[in-house]
Scaffold this active site. Structure first.
Site, PDB file in Angstrom:
ATOM      1  N   GLU A 157      29.557  28.878  88.410  1.00 31.24           N
ATOM      2  CA  GLU A 157      30.517  29.625  89.241  1.00 31.24           C
ATOM      3  C   GLU A 157      31.862  29.833  88.557  1.00 31.24           C
ATOM      4  O   GLU A 157      32.905  29.676  89.194  1.00 31.24           O
ATOM      5  CB  GLU A 157      30.694  28.889  90.565  1.00 31.24           C
ATOM      6  CG  GLU A 157      31.351  27.486  90.480  1.00 31.24           C
ATOM      7  CD  GLU A 157      30.381  26.337  90.252  1.00 31.24           C
ATOM      8  OE1 GLU A 157      29.304  26.538  89.675  1.00 31.24           O
ATOM      9  OE2 GLU A 157      30.722  25.212  90.663  1.00 31.24           O
ATOM     10  N   ASN A 158      31.874  30.184  87.288  1.00 28.18           N
ATOM     11  CA  ASN A 158      33.159  30.387  86.630  1.00 28.18           C
ATOM     12  C   ASN A 158      33.936  31.466  87.387  1.00 28.18           C
ATOM     13  O   ASN A 158      33.409  32.544  87.648  1.00 28.18           O
ATOM     14  CB  ASN A 158      32.933  30.754  85.170  1.00 28.18           C
ATOM     15  CG  ASN A 158      32.228  29.628  84.423  1.00 28.18           C
ATOM     16  OD1 ASN A 158      32.601  28.472  84.574  1.00 28.18           O
ATOM     17  ND2 ASN A 158      31.191  29.954  83.674  1.00 28.18           N
ATOM     18  N   HIS A 164      24.636  31.815  95.880  1.00 31.08           N
ATOM     19  CA  HIS A 164      25.120  30.458  95.612  1.00 31.08           C
ATOM     20  C   HIS A 164      26.419  30.473  94.799  1.00 31.08           C
ATOM     21  O   HIS A 164      27.421  29.892  95.203  1.00 31.08           O
ATOM     22  CB  HIS A 164      24.031  29.664  94.889  1.00 31.08           C
ATOM     23  CG  HIS A 164      24.420  28.250  94.582  1.00 31.08           C
ATOM     24  ND1 HIS A 164      24.069  27.188  95.377  1.00 31.08           N
ATOM     25  CD2 HIS A 164      25.163  27.733  93.580  1.00 31.08           C
ATOM     26  CE1 HIS A 164      24.570  26.078  94.876  1.00 31.08           C
ATOM     27  NE2 HIS A 164      25.242  26.371  93.771  1.00 31.08           N
ATOM     28  N   GLU A 165      26.377  31.158  93.670  1.00 30.40           N
ATOM     29  CA  GLU A 165      27.567  31.130  92.796  1.00 30.40           C
ATOM     30  C   GLU A 165      28.750  31.827  93.464  1.00 30.40           C
ATOM     31  O   GLU A 165      29.901  31.406  93.321  1.00 30.40           O
ATOM     32  CB  GLU A 165      27.250  31.735  91.422  1.00 30.40           C
ATOM     33  CG  GLU A 165      26.054  31.099  90.682  1.00 30.40           C
ATOM     34  CD  GLU A 165      26.054  29.581  90.647  1.00 30.40           C
ATOM     35  OE1 GLU A 165      27.136  28.965  90.747  1.00 30.40           O
ATOM     36  OE2 GLU A 165      24.958  28.992  90.527  1.00 30.40           O
ATOM     37  N   HIS A 200      30.529  29.582  95.888  1.00 32.42           N
ATOM     38  CA  HIS A 200      31.472  28.650  95.257  1.00 32.42           C
ATOM     39  C   HIS A 200      32.902  29.213  95.214  1.00 32.42           C
ATOM     40  O   HIS A 200      33.847  28.450  95.016  1.00 32.42           O
ATOM     41  CB  HIS A 200      31.034  28.342  93.822  1.00 32.42           C
ATOM     42  CG  HIS A 200      30.068  27.202  93.695  1.00 32.42           C
ATOM     43  ND1 HIS A 200      30.324  25.942  94.178  1.00 32.42           N
ATOM     44  CD2 HIS A 200      28.848  27.129  93.082  1.00 32.42           C
ATOM     45  CE1 HIS A 200      29.295  25.136  93.875  1.00 32.42           C
ATOM     46  NE2 HIS A 200      28.381  25.835  93.221  1.00 32.42           N
ATOM     47  N   GLU A 248      28.684  21.249  96.034  1.00 32.84           N
ATOM     48  CA  GLU A 248      27.325  21.810  95.996  1.00 32.84           C
ATOM     49  C   GLU A 248      26.643  21.855  97.367  1.00 32.84           C
ATOM     50  O   GLU A 248      25.859  22.762  97.631  1.00 32.84           O
ATOM     51  CB  GLU A 248      26.466  21.050  94.982  1.00 32.84           C
ATOM     52  CG  GLU A 248      26.989  21.133  93.538  1.00 32.84           C
ATOM     53  CD  GLU A 248      27.071  22.550  92.985  1.00 32.84           C
ATOM     54  OE1 GLU A 248      26.472  23.485  93.566  1.00 32.84           O
ATOM     55  OE2 GLU A 248      27.749  22.731  91.957  1.00 32.84           O
ATOM     56  N   ASP A 250      26.848  13.653  85.213  1.00 35.92           N
ATOM     57  CA  ASP A 250      25.606  14.427  85.362  1.00 35.92           C
ATOM     58  C   ASP A 250      24.535  13.630  86.109  1.00 35.92           C
ATOM     59  O   ASP A 250      23.581  14.200  86.628  1.00 35.92           O
ATOM     60  CB  ASP A 250      25.061  14.857  83.998  1.00 35.92           C
ATOM     61  CG  ASP A 250      25.797  16.095  83.482  1.00 35.92           C
ATOM     62  OD1 ASP A 250      26.642  16.626  84.234  1.00 35.92           O
ATOM     63  OD2 ASP A 250      25.535  16.503  82.341  1.00 35.92           O
ATOM     64  N   TYR A 273      23.194  18.717  96.823  1.00 35.74           N
ATOM     65  CA  TYR A 273      22.861  20.093  97.194  1.00 35.74           C
ATOM     66  C   TYR A 273      22.177  20.165  98.556  1.00 35.74           C
ATOM     67  O   TYR A 273      22.649  20.803  99.492  1.00 35.74           O
ATOM     68  CB  TYR A 273      21.895  20.709  96.166  1.00 35.74           C
ATOM     69  CG  TYR A 273      22.524  21.077  94.849  1.00 35.74           C
ATOM     70  CD1 TYR A 273      22.862  22.393  94.561  1.00 35.74           C
ATOM     71  CD2 TYR A 273      22.764  20.117  93.879  1.00 35.74           C
ATOM     72  CE1 TYR A 273      23.426  22.750  93.347  1.00 35.74           C
ATOM     73  CE2 TYR A 273      23.328  20.458  92.660  1.00 35.74           C
ATOM     74  CZ  TYR A 273      23.659  21.771  92.399  1.00 35.74           C
ATOM     75  OH  TYR A 273      24.221  22.104  91.196  1.00 35.74           O
TER      76      TYR A 273
HETATM   77  N1  BES Z   1      27.920  24.348  89.493  1.00 37.48           N
HETATM   78  C1  BES Z   1      26.506  24.369  89.414  1.00 37.48           C
HETATM   79  C2  BES Z   1      25.948  24.049  88.055  1.00 37.48           C
HETATM   80  C3  BES Z   1      26.344  22.692  87.518  1.00 37.48           C
HETATM   81  C4  BES Z   1      26.492  21.592  88.355  1.00 37.48           C
HETATM   82  C5  BES Z   1      26.528  22.533  86.174  1.00 37.48           C
HETATM   83  C6  BES Z   1      26.865  20.365  87.821  1.00 37.48           C
HETATM   84  C7  BES Z   1      26.893  21.311  85.647  1.00 37.48           C
HETATM   85  C8  BES Z   1      27.064  20.218  86.471  1.00 37.48           C
HETATM   86  C9  BES Z   1      25.936  25.715  89.874  1.00 37.48           C
HETATM   87  O1  BES Z   1      26.655  26.283  90.915  1.00 37.48           O
HETATM   88  C10 BES Z   1      24.554  25.472  90.397  1.00 37.48           C
HETATM   89  O2  BES Z   1      24.434  24.731  91.334  1.00 37.48           O
HETATM   90  N2  BES Z   1      23.544  26.085  89.797  1.00 37.48           N
HETATM   91  C11 BES Z   1      22.168  25.947  90.213  1.00 37.48           C
HETATM   92  C12 BES Z   1      21.679  27.191  90.864  1.00 37.48           C
HETATM   93  C13 BES Z   1      21.720  27.186  92.332  1.00 37.48           C
HETATM   94  C14 BES Z   1      21.076  28.443  92.883  1.00 37.48           C
HETATM   95  C15 BES Z   1      21.198  25.961  93.005  1.00 37.48           C
HETATM   96  C16 BES Z   1      21.318  25.776  88.971  1.00 37.48           C
HETATM   97  O3  BES Z   1      21.857  25.923  87.864  1.00 37.48           O
HETATM   98  O4  BES Z   1      20.153  25.505  89.097  1.00 37.48           O
HETATM   99 ZN    ZN Z   2      26.444  25.186  92.686  1.00 39.53          ZN
END
Ligand code: BES
Ligand code: ZN
Length: 614
Positions: free
Chosen positions: A280-281, A304-305, A308, A327, A383, A391
């Site tokens: 979500e930059n 989703h993005e 954010h 999330e 992480d 989520y």
């Molecule tokens: N912000 C996250 C990606 C993220 C979270 C990167 C924690 C590094 C550390 C992004 O918004 C995200 O949740 N992406 C999901 C997709 C979404 C549709 C659930 C993904 O990458 O799977």
């Molecule tokens: Zn996310």
């Protein structure tokens, strides 16, 4: 006893703002208010080189040291400028590298300088950057660079306070080879001259994990007045068609949660090695090309993005233990947007799939990691908090509140919450206090403190929660049941109207293991092996491997080599690692795929297969 307790309560705000354990920074003493970057992008050396100017705001003017986060940076020189406008050279100390947190950079000073300038270079192995050779792009002619700063990788390309509890504005001057375009999480100009010299300004204060840069042979297609998509030329038309509903999503989100506050909303389609689905930059969502499947069935990623832009980018978790504030809220809002734009059946199917994934995750997670409000992640890689718990359990909790209080009341509450905490970083306790005064207090019998506690501080899913349900999946369930009992053949199942979600559910409803002959029958009817849809592939290949259906291995190998999105490929690596022969196969595939993977993906695969040679 009483006195001691009230004293403690009085002091508790002090403790509540204890520093983020994922960062060396001391934001209680001094904070970055603005960042000025001046960087050269060198594809031959795979390095960014230049300087970062940090404008500081001293909370404790008696403090005399600036502590920053860095990882694998070469710090060349540090200067400080105070009121007299003179730059003075400063002494600095770069601590030994910690494998999780990097190197603490301590800059000592005789006075609280207003601006600190750091000249530095990145390492070719920077964990927050991926340098792609032309062969790894769609066009095959130009190199590509992209950053991924969340959670704590910004420090590998900029020396800064790498904690979501600090926000700063930024400007950047970026020089690239003249044929390439640079984009940032800032005011990208779709009409900028393509000359290798780009300037950016981000006037809204953002946390470090939203700092982003991409460089490549990129073109732009508008989706609306304020939205558009960037992609490599050969991907642009497909991307623009997949993402046509973006403006409708923005308007839907605005009608629920208030104005979109960031100006433009653009998407950038990255090469398939991008380790996540989306990021979500601000002003420029980074997206995996694996959601471009032709029928818009995976555009909940855009929802989703985009979500954010409220949950996360506006109201941010102060540290990663409370990631559900980012999330979970976002997954809830995502589903509301999907429901409004694509209908309630689509939203329900997506919820059932998410909740199934959560149950799988819960089965392997330690109790302590199943809470929404986690204990401080001291010493742990943030992480590790990246599970389905923040989520899906997070979104489930908000759906629970919505059901109890009614949609109208809950929508009003959320809108007020985003406004109240806009541009702030908060903790689960802050949320809970706000929830108490703005929702629970007026209707104490609608949801009890014990129920809220169960969601936030207890493992698992509370017994009183109601699970998602999908009528469309009922048809899939009955098809699976009849096929398993051999009442019908695979090619007799009526799949004509199935979307990605029905296929996903079909595979998830199959037993963990089947005779290989039965998988062959499914393959003959549906062609799962070699599917171009990553959501199907990521579920089919593990089943194939567990079932000893080795015909899938060649297609599995090319899937693992083509895609670097962690969520899609890790289940297959995990299934392969369960047998000796599978593991040896996985190691051979990884040996050739590794060079094309992002450092984050390399780390995840090595965690499953072990490092080469070990
Ligand atoms: N912000 C996250 C990606 C993220 C979270 C990167 C924690 C590094 C550390 C992004 O918004 C995200 O949740 N992406 C999901 C997709 C979404 C549709 C659930 C993904 O990458 O799977
Ligand atoms: Zn996310």
């Amino acid at each position: 006893m009483r006195i001691a307790l009230s004293l403690l309560l009085l002091l508790s705000p002090l403790f509540a703002h204890a520093n983020d354990p994922s960062s060396y920074a001391e934001p209680d003493k001094v904070r970055i208010a603005d960042l000025g970057l001046d960087l050269r992008v060198d594809f031959d050396k795979k390095e960014l080189a230049g300087r970062a100017d940090l404008r500081l705001s001293w909370l404790d003017p008696a403090h005399r040291v600036l502590v920053l986060d860095t990882r694998a940076l070469r710090i060349e020189k540090v200067l400080g400028k105070s009121g007299d406008g003179v730059w003075r050279r400063l002494k600095f100390e770069l601590a030994a590298n910690d494998p999780i947190f990097g190197s603490k950079l301590s800059i000592a000073m005789r006075r609280p300088y207003e601006v600190v300038r750091i000249r530095y270079r990145t390492s070719p192995q920077a964990s927050g950057l991926q340098w792609l050779d032309p062969a790894m792009t769609a066009g095959g002619k130009h190199p590509f660079l992209f950053s991924q700063s969340q959670a704590i990788h910004a420090r590998s390309w900029v020396p800064l306070q790498d904690t979501p509890s600090v926000r700063f504005t930024y400007s950047a001057h970026v020089r690239t080879p003249a044929s390439l375009i640079a984009l940032m999480s800032a005011d990208n100009d779709p009409a900028a001259a393509r000359d290798g010299d780009y300037v950016f300004r981000m006037p809204q204060a953002i946390p470090s994990y939203l700092l982003a840069l991409a460089v490549g042979d990129l073109r732009f297609a508008p989706l609306s007045e304020r939205a558009g998509v960037w992609a490599e030329p050969s991907m642009l038309a497909a991307a623009a068609s997949e993402f046509v509903d973006t403006e409708t999503m923005i308007q839907t989100a605005e009608s629920l949660y208030g104005p979109y506050r960031w100006g433009r909303y653009d998407l950038l389609v990255l090469p398939p090695s991008f380790p996540f689905g989306g990021m979500e930059n601000p002003r420029l969502t980074f997206a995996t090309p694996t959601v471009i499947v032709g029928d818009r069935s995976l555009v909940s990623l855009v929802a989703h993005e985009l979500a954010h832009s409220w949950s996360g980018n506006l109201v941010t978790n102060a540290s990663w233990k409370d990631m559900w504030l980012n999330e979970g809220f976002t997954s809830y809002v995502e589903n509301r947007l999907v429901e409004a734009v694509f209908g309630v059946e689509q939203a329900q199917m997506e919820n059932v799939i998410s909740q199934y994934g959560l149950q799988q995750d819960l089965a392997t997670l330690a109790k302590g990691d199943q809470l929404l409000a986690l204990a401080p992640l001291a010493g742990r890689d943030p992480d590790e908090a990246l599970t389905d718990v923040p989520y899906v359990k997070g979104a489930w909790f908000l759906s629970f509140l919505e059901q109890r209080f009614g949609r109208e009341r809950f929508d009003g509450f959320l809108r007020g919450y985003f406004d109240h905490f806009a541009f702030q970083s908060i903790s689960s306790d802050d949320f809970r206090a706000y929830l108490n005064t703005h929702l629970l207090a007026a209707a104490p019998d609608v949801a009890s403190a014990a129920e809220i506690d169960a969601w936030l501080t207890q493992p698992g899913i509370p017994k009183f929660a109601s699970a998602a349900h999908s009528a469309r999946f009922a048809a899939v369930d009955s098809a699976v049941a009849r096929w398993l009992k051999r009442r019908i053949a695979a090619n007799e199942i009526d799949t004509a109207k199935w979307s990605t979600q029905e296929w996903v559910h079909f595979i998830e409803k199959l037993p963990k293991k089947l005779p290989a002959k039965r998988l062959l029958e499914l393959d003959d009817a549906f062609g799962f092996t070699g599917s171009a849809n990553g959501e199907i592939a990521q579920r089919w290949y593990p089943l194939a491997e567990r079932s000893g259906y080795f015909e899938a291995r060649p297609a599995m190998a090319s899937f693992l080599k083509r895609i670097g999105r962690r969520k899609l490929i890790m289940p297959t690596y995990e299934a392969l690692a369960a047998s000796k022969d599978g593991k040896a196969f996985a190691q051979r595939v990884f040996a050739t795929a590794r060079a094309g993977y992002h450092p984050i993906t390399v780390g995840s695969v090595e965690a499953v297969l072990g490092k080469p040679g070990k």
